[in-house]
Write a protein that holds these residues in place. Structure first.
Motif, PDB file in Angstrom:
ATOM      1  N   LEU A 240       0.836  -1.205   0.000  1.00  0.00           N
ATOM      2  CA  LEU A 240       0.000   0.000   0.000  1.00  0.00           C
ATOM      3  C   LEU A 240       0.869   1.252   0.000  1.00  0.00           C
ATOM      4  N   ARG A 241       1.980   1.208   0.722  1.00  0.00           N
ATOM      5  CA  ARG A 241       2.884   2.365   0.756  1.00  0.00           C
ATOM      6  C   ARG A 241       3.472   2.645  -0.619  1.00  0.00           C
ATOM      7  N   ARG A 242       3.903   1.605  -1.326  1.00  0.00           N
ATOM      8  CA  ARG A 242       4.458   1.805  -2.665  1.00  0.00           C
ATOM      9  C   ARG A 242       3.385   2.317  -3.617  1.00  0.00           C
ATOM     10  N   LEU A 243       2.160   1.818  -3.476  1.00  0.00           N
ATOM     11  CA  LEU A 243       1.061   2.310  -4.310  1.00  0.00           C
ATOM     12  C   LEU A 243       0.850   3.807  -4.090  1.00  0.00           C
ATOM     13  N   SER A 244       0.921   4.241  -2.836  1.00  0.00           N
ATOM     14  CA  SER A 244       0.702   5.661  -2.541  1.00  0.00           C
ATOM     15  C   SER A 244       1.782   6.525  -3.192  1.00  0.00           C
ATOM     16  N   ARG A 245       3.018   6.006  -3.225  1.00  0.00           N
ATOM     17  CA  ARG A 245       4.102   6.762  -3.877  1.00  0.00           C
ATOM     18  C   ARG A 245       3.888   6.816  -5.386  1.00  0.00           C
ATOM     19  N   MET A 246       3.640   5.665  -5.986  1.00  0.00           N
ATOM     20  CA  MET A 246       3.556   5.591  -7.453  1.00  0.00           C
ATOM     21  C   MET A 246       2.323   6.299  -8.001  1.00  0.00           C
ATOM     22  N   LEU A 247       1.228   6.272  -7.222  1.00  0.00           N
ATOM     23  CA  LEU A 247      -0.002   6.929  -7.647  1.00  0.00           C
ATOM     24  C   LEU A 247      -0.047   8.397  -7.252  1.00  0.00           C
ATOM     25  N   HIS A 248       0.993   8.821  -6.495  1.00  0.00           N
ATOM     26  CA  HIS A 248       1.051  10.217  -6.048  1.00  0.00           C
ATOM     27  C   HIS A 248      -0.159  10.553  -5.196  1.00  0.00           C
ATOM     28  N   ARG A 249      -0.508   9.610  -4.299  1.00  0.00           N
ATOM     29  CA  ARG A 249      -1.646   9.755  -3.410  1.00  0.00           C
ATOM     30  C   ARG A 249      -1.201   9.579  -1.964  1.00  0.00           C
ATOM     31  N   ASP A 250      -1.889  10.244  -1.049  1.00  0.00           N
ATOM     32  CA  ASP A 250      -1.637  10.074   0.374  1.00  0.00           C
ATOM     33  C   ASP A 250      -1.968   8.636   0.776  1.00  0.00           C
ATOM     34  N   ILE A 251      -1.205   8.079   1.728  1.00  0.00           N
ATOM     35  CA  ILE A 251      -1.421   6.694   2.148  1.00  0.00           C
ATOM     36  C   ILE A 251      -2.830   6.492   2.698  1.00  0.00           C
ATOM     37  N   LEU A 252      -3.382   7.499   3.353  1.00  0.00           N
ATOM     38  CA  LEU A 252      -4.739   7.380   3.894  1.00  0.00           C
ATOM     39  C   LEU A 252      -5.765   7.305   2.769  1.00  0.00           C
ATOM     40  N   VAL A 253      -5.560   8.057   1.710  1.00  0.00           N
ATOM     41  CA  VAL A 253      -6.455   8.019   0.548  1.00  0.00           C
ATOM     42  C   VAL A 253      -6.418   6.631  -0.094  1.00  0.00           C
ATOM     43  N   VAL A 254      -5.221   6.072  -0.228  1.00  0.00           N
ATOM     44  CA  VAL A 254      -5.081   4.728  -0.804  1.00  0.00           C
ATOM     45  C   VAL A 254      -5.747   3.688   0.095  1.00  0.00           C
ATOM     46  N   GLY A 255      -5.547   3.815   1.403  1.00  0.00           N
ATOM     47  CA  GLY A 255      -6.164   2.886   2.336  1.00  0.00           C
ATOM     48  C   GLY A 255      -7.678   2.916   2.260  1.00  0.00           C
ATOM     49  N   LYS A 256      -8.256   4.124   2.216  1.00  0.00           N
ATOM     50  CA  LYS A 256      -9.708   4.261   2.120  1.00  0.00           C
ATOM     51  C   LYS A 256     -10.228   3.742   0.777  1.00  0.00           C
ATOM     52  N   ALA A 257      -9.438   3.885  -0.268  1.00  0.00           N
ATOM     53  CA  ALA A 257      -9.865   3.428  -1.586  1.00  0.00           C
ATOM     54  C   ALA A 257      -9.954   1.903  -1.653  1.00  0.00           C
ATOM     55  N   ILE A 258      -8.993   1.241  -1.011  1.00  0.00           N
ATOM     56  CA  ILE A 258      -8.956  -0.221  -1.093  1.00  0.00           C
ATOM     57  C   ILE A 258      -9.845  -0.864  -0.031  1.00  0.00           C
ATOM     58  N   TYR A 259     -10.222  -0.119   0.996  1.00  0.00           N
ATOM     59  CA  TYR A 259     -10.947  -0.656   2.150  1.00  0.00           C
ATOM     60  C   TYR A 259     -12.237  -1.402   1.775  1.00  0.00           C
ATOM     61  N   PRO A 260     -13.149  -0.803   0.977  1.00  0.00           N
ATOM     62  CA  PRO A 260     -14.400  -1.516   0.691  1.00  0.00           C
ATOM     63  C   PRO A 260     -14.189  -2.843  -0.027  1.00  0.00           C
ATOM     64  N   TYR A 261     -13.140  -2.933  -0.853  1.00  0.00           N
ATOM     65  CA  TYR A 261     -12.877  -4.182  -1.585  1.00  0.00           C
ATOM     66  C   TYR A 261     -12.307  -5.243  -0.645  1.00  0.00           C
ATOM     67  N   VAL A 262     -11.538  -4.818   0.357  1.00  0.00           N
ATOM     68  CA  VAL A 262     -11.044  -5.752   1.369  1.00  0.00           C
ATOM     69  C   VAL A 262     -12.201  -6.226   2.232  1.00  0.00           C
TER      70      VAL A 262
END
Length: 426
Positions: A240-262
């Motif tokens: 998730l941390r690498r995704l936040s870097r590569m997508l240029h997104r805050d880690i919290l935004v990435v976490g919230k985005a993936i949360y419903p699918y998890v």
């Protein structure tokens, strides 16, 4: 080597206090922080001069460590050091991917950014300057990357439990690209960490690896473009941390985005590999800490043991003039208020907490030695989540805490889900 230094144990002083001391003293130097992955391991001293040897020696690490460089009480660079210099190379590569830039190899090993009497360098920082000097990236891009490196380092540090630190004064990293004030940065990262903890237990660590669980079920249940994005990023290899870097997104935004699918079972989160282990990822015996604060009365040892076994941190503070300030400082996830200690004033305190933005939704239980209709009505009118007459069984109180705390976390995550679905993962 400069003579002035301070060092100590993180069980005695926390990261925020160390950084604030550096800020108040307007100090320039290097802060090295080490958190043991093995709490019972033998304590050892920290020697900064071993750094060059360590980063070039393959080993099975038993600790995590970080470096923070300060100039006149401000942070100018921060990085993790969880194994080797190659991890820093990968970290910078992740950020550069957004700008479609590839970091040349091999990594720079010159010590031009250091004082002559200090025996190691900062390759990640030097490579950033190399890209800037060669006009491969511009100043704004370099500053954005540096901001991300510092923010993710502080985010990790604020959640570690125990370890060691040493601050060596006089070490100066040059040239300086920019500087970040410590207090606003800590406040921002503390708030981000609290919001991140609302994703527990489905998401626990930025180093977890999302992986598509059942591709056929996903394709049958989700729109084609969503499936395509999940297949691209949820590969079981990218954290998730690498995704936040590569997508240029805050880690919290990435976490919230993936949360419903998890939550729905479309994506599973694999544990990080050994070199990626983070203090934010709890082991089986170290569940995510949730702070239960009891105002006025000591917490019985029997209750403390049960809370600890269930992953709670039990904190008791006496009722005094600074109790309210300490409540805001501790930021508990759950509050127990004893009527027996401060009589009617406890209802006023409960009402004050409910009016504050910080404790507006935090579960509060009022404990009262007298059970009765009037006391229960007063507790309800003051904003208390629940009322319990004491003395009571530990199991009864634990059941009440878990009931309201789990309900509280679930409601907050549900409120944030519409934001998660709206995030555009490129």
């Amino acid at each position: 080597m400069p003579e002035k230094s301070m060092q100590g144990n993180l069980n005695e002083i926390d990261i925020c206090s160390i950084l604030q001391l550096i800020e108040l003293g307007q100090r320039t130097g290097l802060l090295y922080i080490e958190a043991d992955l093995e709490p019972n391991s033998r304590q050892r001293s920290i020697n900064l001069r071993q750094y060059r040897l360590l980063i070039n020696t393959p080993r099975q690490i038993s600790h995590l460590s970080w470096l923070i460089f300060c100039d006149r009480g401000e942070i100018i660079y921060a990085t993790d050091f969880h194994g080797s210099v190659n991890s820093s190379h990968s970290r910078l590569d992740d950020y550069l991917r957004h700008y479609r830039v590839k970091l040349p190899s091999p990594i720079i090993q010159s010590a031009s950014t250091w004082q002559d009497d200090f025996p190691f360098n900062a390759p990640e920082y030097e490579n950033l300057w190399m890209l800037l000097n060669q006009d491969i990236i511009n100043t704004n891009q370099a500053r954005t990357i540096l901001t991300g490196l510092i923010r993710e380092t502080i985010f990790e540090l604020l959640d570690i439990r125990g370890g060691k630190f040493v601050f060596q004064e006089g070490i100066k990293l040059t040239p300086k690209l920019d500087a970040w004030e410590i207090t606003p940065l800590i406040q921002e990262m503390n708030q981000q960490l609290r919001n991140w903890q609302l994703l527990f237990p489905h998401i626990q660590s930025p180093q977890q690896l999302p992986q598509l669980r059942n591709p056929e079920r996903v394709r049958a249940s989700l729109p084609a473009n969503t499936v395509q994005k999940l297949q691209r990023w949820a590969d079981g290899k990218t954290s998730l941390r690498r995704l936040s870097r590569m997508l240029h997104r805050d880690i919290l935004v990435v976490g919230k985005a993936i949360y419903p699918y998890v939550q729905q079972g479309f994506v599973q989160l694999l544990p990080p590999s050994s070199y990626q282990l983070s203090a934010n990822f709890p082991s089986h015996h170290d569940q995510p800490s949730r702070r239960v604060l009891c105002l006025g009365e000591p917490i019985p040892e029997s209750l403390q043991s049960i809370l600890l076994a269930k992953g709670y941190q039990a904190i008791a503070i006496p009722n005094s003039s600074d109790s309210l300030l300490r409540l805001f400082d501790i930021q508990p996830n759950f509050i127990l208020l004893h009527v027996s200690v401060c009589d009617d004033k406890i209802y006023d305190l409960c009402g004050m907490l409910r009016y504050s933005q910080t404790f507006k939704f935090v579960p509060i239980i009022i404990l009262c030695p007298e059970d009765g209709y009037i006391n229960r009505v007063r507790a309800q009118s003051s904003g208390a989540t629940d009322f319990l007459s004491i003395p009571c069984q530990d199991s009864e109180l634990i059941m009440l805490i878990e009931k309201h705390l789990n309900h509280h976390v679930h409601n907050h995550v549900q409120q944030n889900q519409h934001l998660s679905i709206a995030v555009n993962i490129k």
